[in-house]
Write a protein that holds these residues in place. Sequence first.
Motif, PDB file in Angstrom:
ATOM      1  N   GLU A  74       0.989  -1.085   0.005  1.00  0.00           N
ATOM      2  CA  GLU A  74      -0.002   0.069   0.110  1.00  0.00           C
ATOM      3  C   GLU A  74       0.843   1.311  -0.204  1.00  0.00           C
ATOM      4  O   GLU A  74       0.500   2.092  -0.666  1.00  0.00           O
ATOM      5  N   VAL A  75       1.964   1.308   0.722  1.00  0.00           N
ATOM      6  CA  VAL A  75       2.651   2.412   0.936  1.00  0.00           C
ATOM      7  C   VAL A  75       3.506   2.267  -0.363  1.00  0.00           C
ATOM      8  O   VAL A  75       3.744   3.770  -0.773  1.00  0.00           O
ATOM      9  N   LYS A  76       4.166   1.320  -0.886  1.00  0.00           N
ATOM     10  CA  LYS A  76       4.795   1.319  -2.177  1.00  0.00           C
ATOM     11  C   LYS A  76       4.103   2.039  -3.161  1.00  0.00           C
ATOM     12  O   LYS A  76       4.553   2.826  -3.851  1.00  0.00           O
ATOM     13  N   SER A  80       5.015   5.369  -5.171  1.00  0.00           N
ATOM     14  CA  SER A  80       4.943   5.250  -6.585  1.00  0.00           C
ATOM     15  C   SER A  80       4.548   6.338  -7.320  1.00  0.00           C
ATOM     16  O   SER A  80       5.012   6.918  -8.335  1.00  0.00           O
ATOM     17  N   VAL A  81       3.026   6.533  -6.883  1.00  0.00           N
ATOM     18  CA  VAL A  81       2.369   7.326  -7.508  1.00  0.00           C
ATOM     19  C   VAL A  81       2.893   9.004  -7.619  1.00  0.00           C
ATOM     20  O   VAL A  81       2.882   9.701  -8.315  1.00  0.00           O
ATOM     21  N   THR A  82       3.512   9.134  -6.409  1.00  0.00           N
ATOM     22  CA  THR A  82       4.244  10.509  -6.097  1.00  0.00           C
ATOM     23  C   THR A  82       5.357  10.502  -6.618  1.00  0.00           C
ATOM     24  O   THR A  82       6.194  11.740  -6.463  1.00  0.00           O
ATOM     25  N   GLY A  83       6.194   9.572  -7.121  1.00  0.00           N
ATOM     26  CA  GLY A  83       7.477   9.615  -7.362  1.00  0.00           C
ATOM     27  C   GLY A  83       8.535   9.600  -6.312  1.00  0.00           C
ATOM     28  O   GLY A  83       9.792   9.643  -6.642  1.00  0.00           O
ATOM     29  N   PHE A  84       8.049   9.501  -5.147  1.00  0.00           N
ATOM     30  CA  PHE A  84       9.045   9.208  -3.929  1.00  0.00           C
ATOM     31  C   PHE A  84       9.489   8.003  -3.755  1.00  0.00           C
ATOM     32  O   PHE A  84      10.780   7.728  -3.060  1.00  0.00           O
ATOM     33  N   ASP A  85       9.343   6.891  -4.558  1.00  0.00           N
ATOM     34  CA  ASP A  85      10.132   5.542  -4.293  1.00  0.00           C
ATOM     35  C   ASP A  85      11.337   5.792  -4.907  1.00  0.00           C
ATOM     36  O   ASP A  85      12.263   4.626  -4.437  1.00  0.00           O
ATOM     37  N   ASN A  86      11.808   6.526  -5.737  1.00  0.00           N
ATOM     38  CA  ASN A  86      12.958   6.668  -6.141  1.00  0.00           C
ATOM     39  C   ASN A  86      14.097   7.431  -5.522  1.00  0.00           C
ATOM     40  O   ASN A  86      15.200   7.415  -5.409  1.00  0.00           O
ATOM     41  N   PHE A  87      13.633   7.840  -4.476  1.00  0.00           N
ATOM     42  CA  PHE A  87      14.380   8.888  -3.427  1.00  0.00           C
ATOM     43  C   PHE A  87      14.999   8.160  -2.341  1.00  0.00           C
ATOM     44  O   PHE A  87      16.014   8.748  -1.662  1.00  0.00           O
ATOM     45  N   PHE A  88      14.637   6.789  -2.086  1.00  0.00           N
ATOM     46  CA  PHE A  88      15.235   6.436  -0.800  1.00  0.00           C
ATOM     47  C   PHE A  88      15.807   5.261  -1.115  1.00  0.00           C
ATOM     48  O   PHE A  88      15.521   4.343  -2.202  1.00  0.00           O
TER      49      PHE A  88
END
Length: 91
Positions: A74-76, A80-88
Amino acid sequence: MNTESYKLGKELDSFNYQEVQDGILAILEKGNCVVLDMTDCHYISSTGLRVLLYSKKVAASKGLKFSLHGVSAEVKDIMSVTGFDNFFEYA
């Protein structure tokens, strides 16, 4: 470099963000890297995403690592939708 874990509850949102941010910053102030244990977390709001981004920024400014562990599907999806998954980094 020492690493400390900080465990989230079921949600990271506007109701608990300050407590979480303070806890993470306390670990960073000691000069320790942070692994954010998100195993139990199933929801993160935009406020929660800002906490993650701010924590990563503070860690980087101190030459420390900030990584995520146990990120739920759910958090992924939210990240992913917000583009935050690539920052961490993920542990």
